[in-house]
Each structure stands twice: as structure tokens, then as C-alpha cells.
Design an enzyme around this catalytic site. Structure first.
Site, short mmCIF file in Angstrom:
data_model
loop_
_atom_site.label_atom_id
_atom_site.label_comp_id
_atom_site.label_asym_id
_atom_site.label_seq_id
_atom_site.Cartn_x
_atom_site.Cartn_y
_atom_site.Cartn_z
NE ARG A 196 35.84 32.87 30.84
CZ ARG A 196 34.88 33.63 31.37
NH1 ARG A 196 35.16 34.55 32.26
NH2 ARG A 196 33.62 33.45 31.01
CG HIS A 232 31.30 38.30 29.17
ND1 HIS A 232 32.23 37.58 29.90
CD2 HIS A 232 30.57 38.97 30.09
CE1 HIS A 232 32.06 37.82 31.20
NE2 HIS A 232 31.06 38.67 31.34
CD GLU A 279 28.23 34.75 34.96
OE1 GLU A 279 27.44 35.70 34.96
OE2 GLU A 279 29.10 34.58 35.83
CG ASN A 287 31.93 32.43 35.52
OD1 ASN A 287 32.97 31.83 35.24
ND2 ASN A 287 31.43 33.38 34.74
CE1 TYR A 304 32.74 37.22 40.71
CE2 TYR A 304 31.43 35.79 39.28
CZ TYR A 304 32.46 36.70 39.45
OH TYR A 304 33.21 37.09 38.38
CD GLU A 306 33.34 35.78 35.11
OE1 GLU A 306 32.65 36.32 36.01
OE2 GLU A 306 33.09 35.90 33.89
C1 GBH Z 1 29.90 37.72 36.53
O1 GBH Z 1 28.53 37.52 36.72
C2 GBH Z 1 30.10 38.25 35.15
O2 GBH Z 1 30.45 37.22 34.24
C3 GBH Z 1 31.11 39.38 35.06
O3 GBH Z 1 30.97 40.01 33.83
C4 GBH Z 1 30.90 40.32 36.22
O4 GBH Z 1 31.69 41.46 36.12
C5 GBH Z 1 31.19 39.57 37.47
O5 GBH Z 1 30.38 38.45 37.58
C6 GBH Z 1 30.98 40.39 38.75
O6 GBH Z 1 29.64 40.76 38.88
O7 GBH Z 1 22.34 40.26 43.53
O8 GBH Z 1 21.82 38.68 45.26
O9 GBH Z 1 20.65 38.57 43.18
C7 GBH Z 1 28.07 37.48 38.05
C8 GBH Z 1 27.11 36.35 38.32
C9 GBH Z 1 25.14 35.67 39.41
C10 GBH Z 1 26.56 37.14 40.55
C11 GBH Z 1 23.98 36.12 40.22
C12 GBH Z 1 25.41 37.70 41.33
C13 GBH Z 1 23.10 37.46 41.89
C14 GBH Z 1 23.17 37.87 43.29
N1 GBH Z 1 26.09 36.74 39.25
N2 GBH Z 1 24.32 36.77 41.47
S1 GBH Z 1 21.89 38.92 43.83
#
Ligand code: GBH
Length: 489
Positions: A83, A130, A175, A308, A310, A388
Site C-alpha cells: 500500500r 495521503h 484518513e 486504520n 492505532y 494501517e
Molecule cells: C496514520 O495516522 C497516518 O496515516 C500515517 O501517515 C502515520 O505515519 C501513522 O498514522 C502514524 O502516526 O495525539 O492523542 O490526539 C494516524 C492517525 C489519529 C493517530 C489520531 C493519532 C490522535 C491521538 N491518528 N490520533 S492524540
């Protein structure tokens, strides 16, 4: 193919896709080579304090010059799908409409990449956006300008003209929440604007761009596999018996998850979101962007939803007063990404955290996938992919760049289990992509955070597969998750 799984090992469905993900600006470098011009990230990286230590994507992982080796590396790791994203600023560098706006050298780079992937039996999984909007378009309003959606649709067609004979899986956006609210409201990502109204306008125009591009690509080739990738969070009330906490969780859910899933799958913005915007005096301005027919365009049928995931978060309306501003690590002040969540606070709940400070909460992934299956993708017959999932840890490398990242390996293990749980309970999940194939430019954190299952030595640009990467290669080869401990060290 038969595989001698140990007792307790988890098998994934036949044909399950094991992939790895990257994004153009985070790995390519060559930011001003062969006709590429500034994207909003090149410009943002020059703003004092926007990115830690003034890091930028000028060189990054030099993938632009090393893509053939990187593809061979993936083959050696049994990666079945790659991807990646195409850089709009490489392909239509000045944001100019028509043939004259096309940079053939940019298209040629992706064409070579796709050929190399197919050569090695790796499925190319292309994302059109992206986060690297041509800076020339930001100067005309960026995603707050409706014209950007039309130019995106034209750009999608340009990429399809060049690659559509070989690329069958297309993701419109990665995203849009980050590309709108983190970028135009929080100001933590490029272009760094800090306006709730701008974030809302950007969100609608990104959705419109998605729907228009789906229609355009579908009309060119009905056999394409089309989708979008969204980031999901699981917001839990700190105290489920406290109405204020429950409302806080509802708001976060509406303003990260449902603001995108509902228009895409149900053709409508959530009513509670509009009420919250109304209370902030933001509804009329937002709805002024939403023209007749837009929601029909946005809800054009798709084939796949990229998830995605996390982390989750526990939220409260009451205490303690910890601001929701963790999206930027830098000294440049940012604001909340949420247009209508004043007084909502994230509470730590004692779970382990990664180097990003994000909670390790794998069961949140199970819940996200089951919820999507039940309320969104299932009824629409849409396949789910985890596009992701991954983590940053403070890697320790030896002199040969070897990293024994048991913490990252354990993160993947528990999340793959959580995904397997969801599949067993009926979620139609067809594939999984590790974020990321290799260490890269982690946006506002620059090169300080490493998400790779492959280490990148930024002095030599050498790549070294980490312990987590060797382990992942075995999962991919066997389509099986061994009981922990059975994994090769
Ligand atoms: C992804 O986004 C991206 O697609 C990618 O490019 C990036 O490298 C990867 O994640 C790692 O960061 O800080 O407590 O407010 C991440 C999506 C959504 C993760 C919101 C963090 C906020 C947490 N993000 N979240 S906070």
C-alpha cells in the site's frame, strides 16, 4: 498450502492479504527532483516550530531512488500487497488543469514501481491522496475550496490513464479526518490552519472528492476495486454511568468516526453532529458547502473500506483538565481538532503506551471491525481491510543496525489476535497492512518516531529488517499466528 501450525495457533482465512504500507511524502524524498514541486508538507516543514528540529521530506528514505531495492526487500519478507500513495505534487505539480499540467516524469516513477511490484508478485494497492496537496492549490484555498475536489477527480483520472492497465485496487483518500481537522482546525499538520469552520469545509470537500473520484474511476473501468481509508478511534466514557462522560464519548465518536462513515455509507451527516455544530454556531456555515446531490455523490458504492487503527481513548466532560491537543509535539501552538468538543478531556486509564503516548488497546480494533460490519459495511456488502496498524517504540540498534524490537512484535501479535477475534465473530476482514514497511518521516515528529518493521539508517540509507519484521514475514508466509514464544527470535 499446508502448514504445521502448533496447537493454539490462529489460522487466517484462505487468501488473506498480508501487506505493508507507506506514504509518498514520508518515504520518497526527491522532493524537488524531476519536476516535482512543493506540496503543503514541503511548505509546512519550513514553518518554524511546525516539525520537530525542522525535519522535512526532502530526502526521507530516498525511496524515489531506491524503489527497486525496496520492492525486492518486500518480496524477501513475503509481503503480498504494498500500500503506497502517489504524490499529487509529483504528477500535477502546479495544480494546473488539463494536459499541460501533467508531469510525465512523476508518472513514470510510479509506473516503474508498479512494474517492479507485479514482477515480484506483489499486489499494488494505490492511494491517491495521503496528505500532500500541491502547495499551488493551497494558495487557492486548498481543501476549503470546492474546486479542489474537481481537480482531485481530474488527477485521479490522470493516474488512472497511466496505471489503470496494471493497478486494480484504488483508495481515494487516506484518513480525511487528519487531512481536514488535524490540518485545518488543529493546525498540527499541513497546511497548519486553525479554524473549526475551515476543517469542516475541508472535510466536506474531501468527501466530495472521494465520491467524484469513485464515480470517475468506476465509469472508466467497472472491474476496479475502489475504496477509501478512514482512521477510527474507540472513545469510551471514563465513567459509563456519568451522562457527561457518555456525551463526551458520543461527541468524539461523531467527530472522528461517524462524520465520515455516515455520509459514505448512509448518505447523510449524523444528526447529533449537526446539532453539536449548531450549538457552536458552525452548522449554517458547514451546510452552506453541502449542495444538492453532494451526499448522493459521496455515498457512491465502494468495494472496500480501509480501517486504520492505532489506539482508543477514555474521555470525560469533567476532570482532569488535560487538553485534547496531543496531535502536535512541537512548540508551535495547536488547538483541538474537534469543532464541537469543548471541555472534553482524554484520561489515561493505566494501559501500556507506545512511544507516541498512545494506549495499546487491541480489543478496540475488534470492536471497530465488528461495529463496521454490523452497521456500515456489512449491509452494503463492502469488504474490510486493516490498512494501517502499528506502533513507534524507542528502538535500540546495534552497530549493524539490528533491532530486537520485542515490544513492537508484541504489539503486532496482540492486534492480529484482536483482528482474528473480529473475523471469528463475523467481520469480513480480508487483509492487513503493517504501518509501516520502514521507518520514515513521521509528520510533525520528523524522524524522531520510528514505525518501521524495517529499520532505516538515515546516514547510510541502509535497510535492516527488525525482529518484528522477521516475525511478520513468518505470519505472512504461513497465514498463521503462532502462539507467542513459537515465533522465531
Ligand atoms: C496514520 O495516522 C497516518 O496515516 C500515517 O501517515 C502515520 O505515519 C501513522 O498514522 C502514524 O502516526 O495525539 O492523542 O490526539 C494516524 C492517525 C489519529 C493517530 C489520531 C493519532 C490522535 C491521538 N491518528 N490520533 S492524540
Amino acid at each position: 498450502t499446508a502448514h504445521d501450525a502448533s496447537p493454539g495457533a490462529l489460522r487466517f482465512p484462505d487468501g488473506f492479504v498480508w501487506g505493508a504500507a507507506t506514504a509518498a511524502y514520508q518515504i520518497e524524498g526527491a522532493a524537488h527532483v524531476d519536476g516535482r514541486r512543493d506540496s503543503i508538507w514541503d511548505a509546512f516543514a519550513r514553518v518554524p516550530g511546525a516539525v520537530i528540529d525542522g525535519h522535512d521530506g526532502e530526502v526521507a528514505c530516498d525511496h524515489y531512488n531506491r524503489s527497486a531495492d525496496d520492492v525486492e526487500l518486500m518480496r524477501s519478507m513475503n509481503i503480498g500487497a504494498y500500500r503506497f500513495s502517489t504524490s499529487w505534487a509529483r504528477i500535477r505539480p502546479d495544480g494546473v488543469s488539463g494536459r499541460a499540467g501533467i508531469n510525465q516524469a512523476g508518472l513514470d516513477f510510479y509506473s516503474r514501481l508498479v512494474d517492479d511490484l507485479l514482477d515480484k508478485g506483489i499486489l499494488p494497492w494505490l492511494t491517491l491522496y495521503h496528505w500532500d496537496l500541491p502547495q499551488a492549490l493551497e494558495e487557492k484555498g486548498g481543501w476549503t475550496n470546492r474546486d479542489t475536489a474537481d481537480l482531485f477527480t481530474e488527477y485521479a483520472g490522470t493516474v488512472h490513464d497511466a496505471l489503470g492497465d496494471r493497478v486494480k485496487v484504488w483508495t481515494t483518500l487516506n484518513e480525511p479526518w487528519c487531512a481536514s481537522f488535524v490540518s485545518y482546525t488543529a493546525g498540527a499538520h499541513a497546511p497548519g490552519r486553525q479554524s473549526p469552520a475551515d476543517g469542516l469545509a475541508a472535510a466536506h470537500h474531501l468527501l466530495l472528492a472521494h465520491g467524484q473520484a469513485v464515480r470517475e474511476l468506476r465509469s472508466r473501468d467497472a472491474s476496479l476495486d475502489l475504496g477509501i481509508t478512514l482512521n477510527f478511534t474507540v472513545a469510551d466514557p471514563v465513567d459509563p454511568a456519568d451522562a457527561g462522560d457518555v456525551d463526551a464519548a458520543r461527541r468524539i465518536d461523531a467527530q472522528i468516526n461517524r462524520v465520515f462513515t455516515d455520509p459514505i455509507f448512509k448518505g447523510a451527516y449524523p444528526v447529533d453532529l449537526l446539532e453539536d455544530l449548531e450549538a457552536e454556531g458552525l452548522a449554517d456555515g458547514f451546510l452552506a458547502h453541502v449542495r444538492d446531490g453532494d451526499l448522493e455523490t459521496i455515498s457512491a458504492p465502494i468495494d472496500a473500506l480501509g480501517v486504520n487503527y492505532y489506539h482508543g481513548e477514555a474521555v470525560s466532560r469533567t476532570a482532569p483538565p488535560a487538553a485534547l491537543d496531543g496531535v502536535a509535539p512541537t512548540e508551535r501552538p495547536t488547538r483541538s481538532p474537534y469543532p464541537a468538543a469543548d471541555g472534553v478531556h482524554v484520561h489515561p486509564r493505566g494501559l501500556p503506551t507506545t512511544a507516541m503516548g498512545w494506549e495499546v488497546q487491541p480489543e478496540g480494533l475488534t470492536r471497530v471491525l465488528l461495529r463496521l460490519q454490523e452497521h456500515y459495511t456489512g449491509p452494503a456488502g463492502v469488504r474490510l481491510y486493516v490498512t494501517e496498524n502499528g506502533c513507534a517504540y524507542d528502538d535500540v540498534a546495534d552497530a549493524d543496525d539490528h533491532v530486537d524490537d520485542q515490544d513492537r512484535l508484541a504489539f503486532y501479535d496482540v492486534h492480529l489476535r484482536a483482528m482474528h477475534d473480529a473475523i471469528e465473530q463475523g467481520a469480513d476482514v480480508r487483509g492487513y497492512f503493517a504501518w509501516s514497511l520502514m521507518d520514515n518521516f513521521e509528520w510533525a515528529w520528523g524522524y524522531h518516531k520510528r514505525f518501521g518493521i524495517v529499520r532505516v539508517n538515515y546516514e547510510t540509507q541502509s535497510r535492516t529488517v527488525k525482529a518484528s519484521g522477521r516475525w511478520y514475514a513468518e505470519v505472512a508466509r504461513t497465514n498463521t499466528l503462532e502462539t507467542r514464544g513459537a515465533a522465531p527470535a
